[in-house]
Design an enzyme around this catalytic site. Structure first.
Site, PDB file in Angstrom:
ATOM      1  N   ILE A 157       5.489  11.571   6.336  1.00  0.00           N
ATOM      2  CA  ILE A 157       4.925  11.480   7.690  1.00  0.00           C
ATOM      3  C   ILE A 157       5.952  10.875   8.650  1.00  0.00           C
ATOM      4  O   ILE A 157       6.201  11.425   9.730  1.00  0.00           O
ATOM      5  CB  ILE A 157       3.610  10.653   7.682  1.00  0.00           C
ATOM      6  CG1 ILE A 157       2.557  11.368   6.843  1.00  0.00           C
ATOM      7  CG2 ILE A 157       3.107  10.426   9.108  1.00  0.00           C
ATOM      8  CD1 ILE A 157       1.299  10.568   6.561  1.00  0.00           C
ATOM      9  N   THR A 235      -1.278   4.410  11.861  1.00  0.00           N
ATOM     10  CA  THR A 235      -2.080   5.502  11.278  1.00  0.00           C
ATOM     11  C   THR A 235      -1.985   5.437   9.751  1.00  0.00           C
ATOM     12  O   THR A 235      -2.386   6.386   9.079  1.00  0.00           O
ATOM     13  CB  THR A 235      -1.575   6.892  11.731  1.00  0.00           C
ATOM     14  OG1 THR A 235      -0.196   6.983  11.381  1.00  0.00           O
ATOM     15  CG2 THR A 235      -1.759   7.130  13.206  1.00  0.00           C
ATOM     16  N   ARG A 237      -2.471   2.389   6.971  1.00  0.00           N
ATOM     17  CA  ARG A 237      -3.620   1.722   6.360  1.00  0.00           C
ATOM     18  C   ARG A 237      -3.855   0.403   7.084  1.00  0.00           C
ATOM     19  O   ARG A 237      -2.905  -0.301   7.441  1.00  0.00           O
ATOM     20  CB  ARG A 237      -3.376   1.431   4.874  1.00  0.00           C
ATOM     21  CG  ARG A 237      -3.549   2.645   3.968  1.00  0.00           C
ATOM     22  CD  ARG A 237      -5.004   3.148   3.911  1.00  0.00           C
ATOM     23  NE  ARG A 237      -5.153   4.274   3.008  1.00  0.00           N
ATOM     24  CZ  ARG A 237      -5.093   5.546   3.362  1.00  0.00           C
ATOM     25  NH1 ARG A 237      -4.866   5.887   4.622  1.00  0.00           N
ATOM     26  NH2 ARG A 237      -5.267   6.495   2.466  1.00  0.00           N
ATOM     27  N   ASP A 261      -5.609   4.000  14.021  1.00  0.00           N
ATOM     28  CA  ASP A 261      -6.545   4.945  13.403  1.00  0.00           C
ATOM     29  C   ASP A 261      -7.167   4.322  12.161  1.00  0.00           C
ATOM     30  O   ASP A 261      -8.089   4.878  11.582  1.00  0.00           O
ATOM     31  CB  ASP A 261      -5.807   6.236  13.029  1.00  0.00           C
ATOM     32  CG  ASP A 261      -6.761   7.295  12.489  1.00  0.00           C
ATOM     33  OD1 ASP A 261      -7.817   7.505  13.134  1.00  0.00           O
ATOM     34  OD2 ASP A 261      -6.482   7.889  11.436  1.00  0.00           O
ATOM     35  N   GLU A 266     -12.257  -1.299   7.282  1.00  0.00           N
ATOM     36  CA  GLU A 266     -12.907  -0.202   8.013  1.00  0.00           C
ATOM     37  C   GLU A 266     -14.128   0.321   7.257  1.00  0.00           C
ATOM     38  O   GLU A 266     -15.097   0.754   7.867  1.00  0.00           O
ATOM     39  CB  GLU A 266     -11.925   0.926   8.336  1.00  0.00           C
ATOM     40  CG  GLU A 266     -11.418   1.676   7.147  1.00  0.00           C
ATOM     41  CD  GLU A 266     -10.329   2.675   7.528  1.00  0.00           C
ATOM     42  OE1 GLU A 266     -10.495   3.830   7.164  1.00  0.00           O
ATOM     43  OE2 GLU A 266      -9.335   2.321   8.171  1.00  0.00           O
ATOM     44  N   HIS A 308     -10.234   6.625  11.532  1.00  0.00           N
ATOM     45  CA  HIS A 308      -9.490   7.197  10.394  1.00  0.00           C
ATOM     46  C   HIS A 308      -9.569   8.725  10.453  1.00  0.00           C
ATOM     47  O   HIS A 308     -10.017   9.383   9.516  1.00  0.00           O
ATOM     48  CB  HIS A 308     -10.026   6.664   9.063  1.00  0.00           C
ATOM     49  CG  HIS A 308      -9.031   6.792   7.946  1.00  0.00           C
ATOM     50  ND1 HIS A 308      -8.886   5.877   6.946  1.00  0.00           N
ATOM     51  CD2 HIS A 308      -8.103   7.754   7.673  1.00  0.00           C
ATOM     52  CE1 HIS A 308      -7.934   6.256   6.105  1.00  0.00           C
ATOM     53  NE2 HIS A 308      -7.451   7.412   6.526  1.00  0.00           N
ATOM     54  N   ALA A 310      -6.842  10.741  11.553  1.00  0.00           N
ATOM     55  CA  ALA A 310      -5.531  11.396  11.700  1.00  0.00           C
ATOM     56  C   ALA A 310      -5.377  12.629  10.805  1.00  0.00           C
ATOM     57  O   ALA A 310      -4.702  13.580  11.159  1.00  0.00           O
ATOM     58  CB  ALA A 310      -4.421  10.395  11.409  1.00  0.00           C
ATOM     59  N   PHE A 311      -6.021  12.607   9.642  1.00  0.00           N
ATOM     60  CA  PHE A 311      -5.856  13.711   8.680  1.00  0.00           C
ATOM     61  C   PHE A 311      -6.711  14.921   9.039  1.00  0.00           C
ATOM     62  O   PHE A 311      -6.545  15.992   8.471  1.00  0.00           O
ATOM     63  CB  PHE A 311      -6.302  13.234   7.281  1.00  0.00           C
ATOM     64  CG  PHE A 311      -7.794  13.067   7.211  1.00  0.00           C
ATOM     65  CD1 PHE A 311      -8.386  11.929   7.695  1.00  0.00           C
ATOM     66  CD2 PHE A 311      -8.604  14.089   6.713  1.00  0.00           C
ATOM     67  CE1 PHE A 311      -9.773  11.783   7.684  1.00  0.00           C
ATOM     68  CE2 PHE A 311      -9.986  13.957   6.696  1.00  0.00           C
ATOM     69  CZ  PHE A 311     -10.570  12.800   7.186  1.00  0.00           C
TER      70      PHE A 311
END
Ligand code: NAI
Length: 341
Positions: A157, A235, A237, A261, A266, A308, A310-311
């Site tokens: 990434i 983005t 963890r 993100d 979370e 969360h 982004a994926f």
């Protein structure tokens, strides 16, 4: 009969499984569930040999004890910090991940967050939508061109982030304990120590896995090294950034803003929402202090928080599904792939 169970499966994923009929002709039973894998969703005497989960399922000792026959956990994610690997190793359970479904996906999202911060896109949008005003007061942003971007973790990434940053004419500084000089030469960026990249950067973006070594990598001391007025994007963890330290830095005006993100705890925020909307009970002991801190962060005007996400593109999800099925098929054939332990 070999039993495979998919948890937290959306309808379209279930349809793909049915249409694909990937385990046809084999002595395999497939069970699907929309639920996150929690102790209370496991039926007594479950004899699943393979389970597939997403990042919301915390696979800990309690869960593993209720699944005595399990041999493979196929996580539908790159990160696997939601799975207790030590406990899996003790029990001889293998874990397979999806190593590279979203290198472009997450890198693109990183820039979505960066541009939202740099050009105050949310404030601009809200102004027009909520007040109908076209006043520009408070909406001035800054150019990315010529700014220094610190990339912490130059893996799949991080290197795509650098490629995009170069398109914006940014100067890239990187920190990675395993530098790749050829990549640095090819993409035109330099590696330095964490301290030096933090000191120089206008924007810092995190792309390391969550490991003991990256727990609270950004804390009171390291955030204090950052330039006054710098921005932080995470983005990767949540627990890589110490929430309390981030809040203090933002409140004191040291960091100018953040886009996150991912958050520490979370999962607990999601549980908290489910508690309010679905009557579920919190099934683990969350760190309430961090949960409270998350609420403070969410309310800060210079902070953008996304869930969360982004994926989450159509293309990435298709890649996740197909790699996960391949991971399971290869395991069933005795030639497991993409193992992380
Ligand atoms: P990768 O394994 O390709 O790259 C990770 C890089 O971090 C490697 O170059 C490694 O050397 C470096 N690294 C390891 N320890 C470090 C340390 N202490 N300090 C700095 N760098 C360190 O992983 P990839 O595919 O780039 O993904 C990175 C992370 O992004 C994943 O582990 C996952 O947690 C997160 N992620 C988040 C998503 C989201 O939806 N928000 C989606 C996908 C991944």
């Amino acid at each position: 009969m070999r039993n495979i169970a998919f948890f937290q499966l959306e309808d379209w994923e279930k349809e793909e499984l049915i249409i694909g009929d990937f385990f046809a002709g084999q002595d395999v039973k497939v069970t699907t569930s929309q639920e996150v894998l929690r102790p209370e969703v496991i039926m007594p005497q479950s004899d699943f040999e393979v389970i597939s989960v997403f990042v919301d399922s915390a696979i800990n000792k309690d869960i593993l004890e209720r699944l005595p026959n399990i041999k493979l956990i196929a996580t539908r994610s790159t990160g696997y910090d939601h799975i207790d690997l030590e406990e899996c190793n003790k029990r001889g359970i293998k874990v397979a991940n999806v190593p590279s479904y979203g290198s472009d996906t997450v890198a693109e999202y990183t820039f979505a967050l960066l541009l939202a911060l740099s050009r105050k896109i949310y404030d601009s949008y809200n102004r027009v939508r909520e007040t109908g005003s076209f006043d520009l007061e408070g909406l001035r942003g800054f150019d990315l061109s010529g700014k220094k971007l610190a990339v912490i973790g130059v893996g799949r990434i991080g290197s795509n982030v650098i490629k995009i940053a170069k398109g914006f004419d940014m100067e890239v500084l990187a920190y990675d304990p395993h530098p790749n000089p050829e990549l640095a030469q090819e993409y035109g960026f330099t590696y330095d120590t964490l301290e030096n990249v933090l000191k120089q950067a206008d924007i810092i973006t995190i792309h390391t896995p969550y490991l003991p070594a990256t727990h609270h990598l950004l804390n009171e001391e390291t955030l204090a090294l950052c330039k006054k007025g710098a921005y932080l994007i995470n983005t990767a963890r949540g627990p890589i950034v110490k929430t309390e330290a981030l809040i203090r830095s933002l409140a004191q005006g040291h960091l100018a803003g953040a886009a996150l993100d991912v958050l520490e705890e979370e999962g607990s925020i999601k549980d908290e929402l489910a508690l309010m909307t679905g009557g579920r009970t919190l099934d683990k002991d969350p760190d309430y202090k961090t949960m409270l801190a998350n609420h403070l962060l969410i309310d800060m005007p210079n902070v953008i928080i996304t869930p969360h996400n982004a994926f989450n593109t159509t293309e990435a999800l298709k890649r996740i599904t197909s790699t996960t099925i391949e991971n399971i098929q290869k395991y069933l054939a005795g030639q497991p792939i993409n193992l992380v332990n």
